[in-house]
Design a protein around this motif. Structure first.
Motif: not given
Length: 291
Positions: A109-133
């Motif tokens: 989230i910070a990377g997008y706000i500060l650097l406009r680094q986009m989040m792909t669907a795969r990255i979003a899925l990975a972050l969701a899985i990691g958060g669940a873990g």
């Protein structure tokens, strides 16, 4: 070796070294004030990184223009470590390391706000899985505790330190003006030491340094050399070569490394029920590292 591969190797080493701080930190967190411990470890770390700068011959006074950059990053770095040791007063090492794995979500989230680094669907899925873990481990696979959101005091304190750490990563890339990693790291570590000495003066003065247990000194030296000087350089190095989300993806290895450290140090083994959560964090890492 490509810049990308070098960044990945740096973060693999980073994750192993950081894990040691959780295990050692939990063993001494109640023996010394976090402000005092971290002030000393950052001054020692500054001396080590300063030696690296001198050895490599990369020092240039012009690299330290814009002192506010170093003070900002050093302050954030110091804030993270103080809250880490405050949290470890009550949080179990594996549980605290699971909180650490929440940082990629915040970093993305910070990377997008500060650097406009986009989040792909795969990255979003990975972050969701990691958060669940991470939640699986934090709540020790206790569904009722999760529903009541019974998070420990130590984990709650450390979470805010992780927020700072997640913001730190994209800020490094935004504020770096082409300075070499070791030179930039030296400025950040010195700034962190100054900030901690200023705000922790009373804690430093109240510490009976001569009567500290030997394990405290082992922890200070380990965190100074490996979890400050070396990891700071590795993090700066990787942050200039990888997107923020991929840099922080390596935090997903923390619970696994901490389990290894706990076994090596003869500490109690966490319940087997958390293994599934650790497995999810590793799966999240693999998803994030795919190109």
């Amino acid at each position: 070796m490509s810049p990308s591969l070098a960044g990945h190797l740096a973060m693999l080493t980073f994750s192993a070294l950081v894990a040691g701080s959780f295990s050692l930190g939990s063993m001494v967190a109640n023996e010394i004030a976090p402000m005092a411990l971290n002030a000393l470890r950052f001054w020692i770390g500054a001396g080590i990184v300063g030696g690296m700068v001198w050895w490599t011959g990369t020092f240039k006074a012009s690299d330290y223009k814009g002192t506010w950059r170093y003070l900002l990053l050093g302050g954030i770095f110091a804030f993270y470590f103080v809250l880490m040791f405050e949290g470890l007063k009550t949080a179990e090492p594996v549980s605290a390391s699971a909180v650490f794995t929440l940082t990629p979500i915040i970093s993305a989230i910070a990377g997008y706000i500060l650097l406009r680094q986009m989040m792909t669907a795969r990255i979003a899925l990975a972050l969701a899985i990691g958060g669940a873990g991470a939640l699986w481990v934090i709540f020790r696979a206790d569904w009722d505790a999760f529903l009541r959101f019974q998070i420990g005091k130590g984990e709650f304190i450390y979470f805010w330190g992780c927020v700072a750490h997640a913001i730190y990563t994209p800020l490094v890339r935004k504020l770096n003006r082409g300075e070499p990693a070791v030179v930039f790291t030296f400025g950040v570590v010195v700034a962190a030491a100054v900030v901690l000495t200023f705000f922790g003066a009373s804690a430093i003065g109240a510490t009976d340094w001569g009567s500290l247990p030997p394990l405290v000194w082992v922890t200070i030296l380990y965190t100074s050399i490996f979890a400050t000087a070396v990891t700071a350089v590795l993090l700066q190095f990787a942050s200039l070569r990888l997107p923020a989300a991929k840099v922080m993806a390596y935090t997903y290895l923390a619970p696994t490394w901490v389990l290894g450290w706990e076994l090596a140090l003869g500490q109690s083994v966490p319940p087997l029920a958390i293994i599934g959560g650790i497995g999810l964090t590793i799966l999240a890492l693999l998803l994030l590292l795919r190109d």
